[in-house]
Each structure stands twice: as structure tokens, then as C-alpha cells.
Scaffold this motif. Structure first.
Motif, PDB file in Angstrom:
ATOM      1  N   HIS A 152       0.851  -1.187   0.000  1.00 43.40           N
ATOM      2  CA  HIS A 152       0.000   0.000   0.000  1.00 43.40           C
ATOM      3  C   HIS A 152       0.893   1.247   0.000  1.00 43.40           C
ATOM      4  O   HIS A 152       1.946   1.257   0.653  1.00 43.40           O
ATOM      5  CB  HIS A 152      -0.918   0.012   1.228  1.00 43.40           C
ATOM      6  N   SER A 159       2.949   2.438   2.995  1.00 45.59           N
ATOM      7  CA  SER A 159       2.119   2.788   4.142  1.00 45.59           C
ATOM      8  C   SER A 159       1.433   1.521   4.636  1.00 45.59           C
ATOM      9  O   SER A 159       1.191   0.585   3.861  1.00 45.59           O
ATOM     10  CB  SER A 159       1.079   3.842   3.770  1.00 45.59           C
ATOM     11  N   PRO A 160       1.096   1.449   5.886  1.00 46.41           N
ATOM     12  CA  PRO A 160       0.419   0.252   6.417  1.00 46.41           C
ATOM     13  C   PRO A 160      -1.016   0.174   5.919  1.00 46.41           C
ATOM     14  O   PRO A 160      -1.669   1.183   5.658  1.00 46.41           O
ATOM     15  CB  PRO A 160       0.491   0.451   7.932  1.00 46.41           C
ATOM     16  N   ALA A 161      -1.488  -1.071   5.794  1.00 44.41           N
ATOM     17  CA  ALA A 161      -2.878  -1.262   5.372  1.00 44.41           C
ATOM     18  C   ALA A 161      -3.833  -0.755   6.443  1.00 44.41           C
ATOM     19  O   ALA A 161      -4.892  -0.205   6.125  1.00 44.41           O
ATOM     20  CB  ALA A 161      -3.130  -2.736   5.076  1.00 44.41           C
ATOM     21  N   LYS A 162      -3.468  -0.926   7.712  1.00 46.05           N
ATOM     22  CA  LYS A 162      -4.264  -0.425   8.836  1.00 46.05           C
ATOM     23  C   LYS A 162      -3.344   0.251   9.825  1.00 46.05           C
ATOM     24  O   LYS A 162      -2.153  -0.083   9.896  1.00 46.05           O
ATOM     25  CB  LYS A 162      -5.019  -1.570   9.497  1.00 46.05           C
ATOM     26  N   GLN A 165      -0.011  -1.263  11.849  1.00 44.64           N
ATOM     27  CA  GLN A 165       0.650  -2.373  11.167  1.00 44.64           C
ATOM     28  C   GLN A 165       1.933  -1.899  10.501  1.00 44.64           C
ATOM     29  O   GLN A 165       2.168  -0.701  10.312  1.00 44.64           O
ATOM     30  CB  GLN A 165      -0.286  -2.994  10.126  1.00 44.64           C
ATOM     31  N   SER A 166       2.755  -2.870  10.075  1.00 46.88           N
ATOM     32  CA  SER A 166       4.009  -2.561   9.387  1.00 46.88           C
ATOM     33  C   SER A 166       3.715  -2.167   7.946  1.00 46.88           C
ATOM     34  O   SER A 166       2.849  -2.772   7.289  1.00 46.88           O
ATOM     35  CB  SER A 166       4.937  -3.777   9.432  1.00 46.88           C
ATOM     36  N   PRO A 167       4.448  -1.182   7.418  1.00 46.06           N
ATOM     37  CA  PRO A 167       4.212  -0.793   6.023  1.00 46.06           C
ATOM     38  C   PRO A 167       4.867  -1.732   5.001  1.00 46.06           C
ATOM     39  O   PRO A 167       4.685  -1.537   3.802  1.00 46.06           O
ATOM     40  CB  PRO A 167       4.828   0.606   5.947  1.00 46.06           C
ATOM     41  N   ASP A 168       5.625  -2.718   5.448  1.00 43.86           N
ATOM     42  CA  ASP A 168       6.322  -3.596   4.513  1.00 43.86           C
ATOM     43  C   ASP A 168       5.323  -4.409   3.691  1.00 43.86           C
ATOM     44  O   ASP A 168       4.202  -4.705   4.145  1.00 43.86           O
ATOM     45  CB  ASP A 168       7.246  -4.545   5.274  1.00 43.86           C
ATOM     46  N   LYS A 170       3.254  -7.409   2.128  1.00 43.32           N
ATOM     47  CA  LYS A 170       2.774  -8.629   2.750  1.00 43.32           C
ATOM     48  C   LYS A 170       2.594  -9.711   1.695  1.00 43.32           C
ATOM     49  O   LYS A 170       2.104  -9.442   0.599  1.00 43.32           O
ATOM     50  CB  LYS A 170       1.436  -8.375   3.450  1.00 43.32           C
TER      51      LYS A 170
END
Length: 727
Positions: A152, A159-162, A165-168, A170
């Protein structure tokens, strides 16, 4: 109360006094810094103007990635959701962190690669711009990856999905290729978001863009549908041909009337191919699908030229459908001139357009005899032209309608002469043949064959004009074009010379008879030849060379004599001073004159050559001194565009045939006319009929100024028939 008023009087300054700036705070004293976030949003607004521009960038990225199938999903015209799924190479996981950073590109290694760019994208601004004005999600899987990766982006960075959370990226399940989802487009630009009229309008633009690329991208399947709908708006298979793709996108009415064309010219470094409708099909607005080096672009010049080409074949309000693909040497194309890459610049635009339109014109002319018309049978009981009625009994119905083979007699007032080899009206004038002497014959080309000069062909390569001033002058001519008169001249039939002294000739255009001032027509033609062949003129050599100052002195003395005869002695001038001044100007600019105009002058003042504009006609040497003298005061040598324009107009004036004395009347004899005038008259008459007017027919652009004073309609065949009917 008085104290308050006094305080106000102390605070308020007298009326008209300039107030001082209020004291600045500590924050205002800090130097202003460039705000990167603002810059990125501004750039994104220039590149992604509407959802269709985001889709165009995503389609081009998918095709660059080798995709053979593209699926597009749209919600609310692309403003709420714009999703494109392809089966291309995918994106490596290691590249995902920098995927949406500005100027991240895999297409260019160095800046010089722009001169040979052969891909759609090259600046690395599409995904970066989208990520600054929308929520961007990328799901991708390469061939060697064991799973797909989803990332994302916001503001060009992961950027994190929520929250929390981690921005890496997934790992996730997915098929080979890339899926890009653009949600809430322009969510942080409310003014732009509110400017869109309706989602349906934006969806129609998206359908049009997908249709363009689905026609052009052979071997690539396209599909598009609205979110929530079960059916697709567009569905094109990968194995479909170009003709089938046009049929699916634009319907069978267009596809059934298409003709294929192709053109190429190594001089201009281009190849062209495409499909165009014939004369059986026309619509209210021109549809031009233009691709230059596989990139969908727009060009008003090409569109105008195509419409002009079709104007001779379609009704007045009719327009064509044309799909045109141009492949131009990448080194001749500048693709980096428009934020959305909607326009490109390329060299030799006029020559390429002329070549393509000439090819389309030839194709249209070849199939012009195959026009189809819808017919309707007569209703029962309707009277036939012979006065009998159409019966419905079995005996009469067995007789086929094709048994009536009586041809329809054409009306004489609609007959148009089309064969120029037929007997001309001038052959019916015995006085002209008598006056021209015993050597005059019906075919002037045979009698004057010996007057044709000898030409030598050189191996000099043609040069490409890259001067903006010349391109602007060509554009000025096209903008001043009178379309109706240009078509009349392009399809005229030459009748004959009417008056050599007044330089008048008669031509037939359709059912109308026109009187043409061929002197003005020659001026227009030679000026346009000068613009078209700029820098590539032929050469008329003088052997031996002429003394430039002696030639100028002849013209200056004639000018001085005319001044004394027509004006007072106060306008007198020094001949030697004028000759030396003009000669110095020409010698000083001799290199430019030789390079651009093939006019060669030596440093010592010898005239070696002048430009040759057309074969088969030699300009009058008696006008040469006046031409050279006018190059001094009548050419603007200080400004480039004005210099070229004024010089070419002087050159065109020199090439215009001079006014010749008329044929001798009853009180004169032909023997009293000098032999030089006889020879010159024969040469000009032959050039007018066999050189000038055929050249006008092929390439003259009749301007509005020429229409005002150079053409006169003498008769209209239909009008003459009305006069005869009254008689």
C-alpha cells in the motif's frame, strides 16, 4: 469618552498615510523552505487530470511489462475505484519500496536515451503522482516468486494497510502479473473532485481510451466492466485482427467500409499504416485514432489534413473514421513535451502529413467508383415512369425488375468535361492561329520541344529544414487556405489563355467556368514552393559568371529614369552609391544565400547562380537586374522570419511570367514582332498550359487573398440553361 477619542486620534494615522507592516513574529522571520509535499501534489495534478489519464498510464505500464491480457474494473467513473489487472512480468519484491517514488524508471539509463525512447513510460511519474492523490494498492507476482506481494502506498511511500501495522509488503495469494487498485481518486483535492460533472461521463472517456489501445495493441486482450455489473462493456480477444477489433469497438457499419493503406519514405524516416473509411461512410464528426510510435496522441495538423483530403469525396457535412499508426525514427521524435504525453513533436511534419494524405487520397480515388446506394422497390399500385402501374398478380410478378435496361438519360446541364485531351475551345478561334504564325499548331508541346532547357542531376542529398520560422510560415499558408477554391483548382480542366497582357486564363471547375489571373496564381505557387523546398532548390548556373555590380547598375539606371519621368528631381539618388550598397549586402550574406536559396555570389562580386524552382520554365533574364536590386531595400535582413518571407516573395515575383504584348491585330503583321518576343511568348504559353496549371492542380494551396482578386466566375452551366429556357 474624550479620553477614548484622544487615544484613537493618537493611534490612527492621517488619511492617505501608508501604514507600516505589523511587527513580524519569530516564525515569520524563518526563511521559507520548499515544501516537497506541495510540489508533488501540483505535479500529480498536471499529470493525472482525470481518471482516464491514470488509466492510460496504467495501460501503458502493463503493455510495457509484456502483458497479453488486461482487465479493467471501474466504479463511479474511476473516482471511487480504478483497478487494472495484467499478466505481465510483475514487479520484484526488492523494487516495491521505491516503486512510487518520483522519477523512478527502468526505461532510461541516461538522459540521452530520451532521443531513442521506444517504450510508453520513461519519466517514472505515473505511480508517484497517483499515490499522492489516491489510495494505491499494488499486488504483484513475478515468474520466479513463490507467492504474490501486496503493498500500500501513500504520498509516494509504503504505508500500512491499517494503523499500527508494518508498512512492509505482505505475502498473499495471487496470479502472475500485477494488479493495481486506485481508490478514492482526488480525495485530498476536493476542488478537482467536485469539478467532474458525472461518473458516466468519466466512464465514457475510459471506454474510449480502452477502445483506442485495444485496436492498436495487436495480440493483447482487453476487457472492461463496471463494478457490480455481470457483463463487460468491452471484451476483445487477443487473437482478434485489427479489423475485428474495430468492428467490436465501433460497429459493423464502420468495419464494412474500411480500406487499408500504408506509406513509407526513408527520407523522412517514417512508416505509416492504418485503416480508413471509404466514400460510402461518413459521420458528423471526424474520428481519428492516431498513434505515433505506439503512443496514443493528438495532432490538430494531421486531423485538418485528413479532413481536407476527404472533403473531395464526402458530402459537405460528412467526416471520416481513420485509424493511423505512424512509426517514426525515435531520434526524430520528442516525446517529452506534454505532462500527460498527449502530444509529441517530430521532424518533417509537413512532408510526412502530405505523404500520408496523398496515399489516402489515392486509395479513395481507386475505390470511388464502387459507391453503394440503398434502393426501395415500388409499392403495389404505384405508377411507373412509363405510366403503367405495378400489378400484384402472379403473371406480372414473375417478370424481374432487372429486365428494364433502358439507361437514364443524363441532363445536359449536369455534364462535366473530364477529358483534357478532347478538342479545346481555343482551337475554334482561327484568329489566334493566324496571329501566331504558321509555326503554331494545336499541340504546342511538339512545336516548342526544342525550347526545353537541359538539366543536370546532382548527387547532393536533400536537407531537412528544422527552422521554426519556416514552419510558422507554412502554417500561415495553411491557415489562410480557401478550401473550396483549392478543391476547384485541384480538379480543374484547363481551357486556354485568354489574355497574355493581362495574364488571364480560363479553366473549368465542375459545371462552372472561371477566369484565373495566372500571374497571381504563379506568385502564390512559387512562394509555396519556396517554403516547401526551402534549402533544397535547384540551380541555374551562369557561364560565364555575371558581374553583380553591372547587373545592379542596369536596374538602378532604369529606376532612376522612372523616378525622373514620374516624380520631381527631389527624389533623385546616386546610382553608384545604391549599387555599391546593395552589392555589399549580398556579398556579406553570400554564405546564407548559397545555403538556403542556392544564390551564389563570390567575394569579388561575381554572380554564379540563382535558384531553380520548377523544371520546364526559365524566368525572364530581363527581370534579373530588378530582382537583384530589390533584394537590398525590400528584404528585412534583421529578423529571421521576416527575412525568409520577404526574400521568398521577391523570388516568387521574379519567377512570375511577365506581361507580354498581345497578338498583332488586323493593322499589324507578325513579321514586325521581334524574334525574342515570339520565342518568349511561345515559351510562356507552353509553360502556362503544360507546367504551371498541372502544378497548380497537384500542390497549390489557394489562399483567401487570392480568391478575392485572382478568380472570377464567368458562367455556370445550370444558370446558362435557365437563360436558354427563358429564350
Amino acid at each position: 469618552m474624550e479620553l477614548i477619542m484622544a487615544d484613537r486620534m493618537e493611534i490612527d494615522e492621517p488619511r492617505g498615510t501608508k501604514r507600516k507592516d505589523p511587527p513580524s513574529s519569530t516564525e515569520d522571520n524563518i526563511p521559507r523552505r520548499i515544501q516537497a509535499n506541495v510540489v508533488n501534489k501540483i505535479a500529480a495534478g498536471e499529470i493525472i487530470v482525470a481518471p482516464v489519464h491514470a488509466l492510460k498510464e496504467l495501460i501503458e505500464n502493463a503493455v510495457d511489462a509484456g502483458a497479453t491480457s488486461l482487465e479493467v474494473l471501474v466504479k463511479d467513473g474511476g473516482l471511487k475505484l480504478l483497478q487494472i489487472t495484467d499478466n505481465g512480468h510483475g514487479i520484484d519484491k526488492e523494487d516495491l519500496p521505491i516503486l512510487c517514488e518520483r522519477f523512478t524508471t527502468s526505461k532510461l539509463k541516461k538522459f540521452e536515451d530520451l532521443s531513442s525512447i521506444c517504450t510508453y513510460g520513461f519519466r517514472g511519474e505515473a505511480l508517484a503522482s497517483i499515490s499522492h492523490i489516491a489510495h494505491l494498492t499494488v499486488t504483484t507476482k513475478t515468474k520466479n516468486s513463490s507467492c504474490a506481494w501486496r503493498a500500500h502506498y501513500d504520498g509516494g511511500k509504503l504505508s500500512p494497510a491499517k494503523p499500527g501495522q508494518s508498512p512492509d509488503p505482505k505475502p498473499t495469494a495471487g496470479r502472475g502479473g500485477t494488479q493495481i487498485s486506485v481508490e478514492d481518486l482526488f480525495y485530498n483535492v476536493p476542488t478537482r473532485r467536485k469539478a467532474f460533472r458525472s461518473p458516466s461521463d468519466e466512464y465514457n472517456k475510459i471506454i474510449d481510451m480502452i477502445g483506442r489501445y485495444s485496436i492498436h495493441c495487436a495480440g493483447v486482450a482487453f476487457s472492461c466492466k463496471k463494478h457490480g455489473d455481470s457483463g463487460t462493456s468491452i471484451s476483445v480477444q487477443s487473437q482478434a485482427s485489427t479489423l475485428d477489433r474495430i468492428r467490436q469497438i465501433h460497429g459493423g457499419n464502420v468495419a464494412n467500409e474500411l480500406i487499408q493503406f500504408s506509406a513509407a519514405d526513408d527520407r523522412w524516416g517514417f512508416k505509416a499504416s492504418g485503416w480508413a473509411t471509404n466514400a460510402n461512410y461518413h459521420i458528423k464528426k471526424t474520428t481519428l485514432l492516431l498513434f505515433i510510435n505506439n503512443r496514443s496522441v493528438e495532432s490538430s495538423n494531421i486531423k485538418k489534413a485528413v479532413e481536407q483530403t476527404y472533403s473531395a469525396f464526402l458530402p459537405k457535412s460528412g467526416h471520416p473514421f481513420v485509424y493511423l499508426s505512424l512509426e517514426i525514427d525515435p531520434q526524430r521524435v520528442d516525446v517529452n513535451i506534454h505532462p500527460t504525453k498527449r502530444e509529441v513533436n517530430f521532424l518533417n511534419e509537413d512532408e510526412i502529413i502530405q505523404c500520408v494524405c496523398e496515399t489516402i487520397r489515392e486509395k479513395l480515388a481507386a475505390v470511388d467508383t464502387s459507391r453503394t446506394f440503398m434502393t426501395q422497390t415500388l409499392l403495389p399500385g404505384t405508377l411507373l415512369p412509363g405510366g403503367t402501374s405495378q400489378n400484384t398478380d402472379n403473371s406480372s410478378s414473375k417478370t424481374p425488375t432487372t429486365s428494364r435496361k433502358t439507361p437514364a438519360r443524363p441532363y445536359e446541364n449536369n455534364l462535366v468535361r473530364t477529358d483534357s485531351s478532347l478538342r479545346k475551345i481555343t482551337s475554334m478561334f482561327p484568329s489566334a492561329d493566324k496571329a501566331s504564325g504558321s509555326s503554331a499548331t494545336a499541340d504546342s508541346s511538339t512545336s516548342n520541344a526544342g525550347l526545353e532547357p537541359q538539366y543536370e542531376v546532382t548527387d547532393r542529398e536533400s536537407t531537412h529544414c528544422r527552422l521554426t520560422s519556416i514552419r510558422d510560415l507554412r502554417t500561415d499558408v495553411r491557415d489562410d487556405m480557401h478550401h473550396e477554391l483549392t478543391e476547384i483548382i485541384a480538379n480543374h480542366t484547363f481551357i486556354g489563355i485568354v489574355d497574355e497582357k493581362r495574364r488571364l486564363a480560363a479553366i473549368q471547375g465542375g459545371v462552372k467556368l472561371f477566369l484565373i489571373d495566372y500571374g497571381r496564381a504563379c506568385f502564390e505557387y512559387f512562394y509555396q514552393v519556396g517554403l516547401t523546398d526551402f534549402g533544397n532548390f535547384g540551380v541555374i548556373k551562369f557561364q560565364p559568371a555575371l558581374d553583380l555590380r553591372e547587373v545592379l547598375q542596369i536596374a538602378a539606371e532604369q529606376e532612376k529614369t522612372a523616378e525622373k519621368d514620374g516624380t520631381s528631381a527631389d527624389d533623385d539618388f546616386d546610382v553608384a552609391e545604391v549599387v555599391e550598397k546593395v552589392a555589399a549586402q549580398l556579398i556579406e550574406r553570400r554564405q546564407m544565400l548559397l545555403e538556403y536559396f542556392s544564390l551564389e555570389v563570390t567575394p569579388a562580386g561575381e554572380l554564379l547562380s540563382i535558384p531553380l524552382l520548377v523544371k520546364g520554365y526559365a524566368p525572364s533574364m530581363a527581370k534579373l537586374p530588378q530582382f537583384l536590386l530589390r533584394l537590398g531595400p525590400y528584404v528585412n535582413w534583421t529578423e529571421e522570419k521576416a527575412c525568409f518571407e520577404s526574400f521568398l516573395k521577391e523570388l516568387a515575383t521574379y519567377y512570375v511570367p511577365e506581361q507580354l504584348p498581345p497578338f498583332p491585330g488586323n493593322d499589324q503583321v507578325e513579321e514586325n514582332v521581334p524574334d525574342e518576343i515570339k520565342a518568349r511568348r511561345a515559351h510562356v504559353r507552353r509553360a502556362v498550359e503544360h507546367v504551371f496549371f498541372p502544378a497548380f492542380k497537384a500542390r497549390l494551396v489557394a489562399t483567401k487573398s487570392f480568391m478575392k482578386g485572382g478568380v472570377l466566375e464567368l458562367a455556370n452551366l445550370k444558370g446558362l440553361y435557365r437563360v436558354f429556357e427563358r429564350c
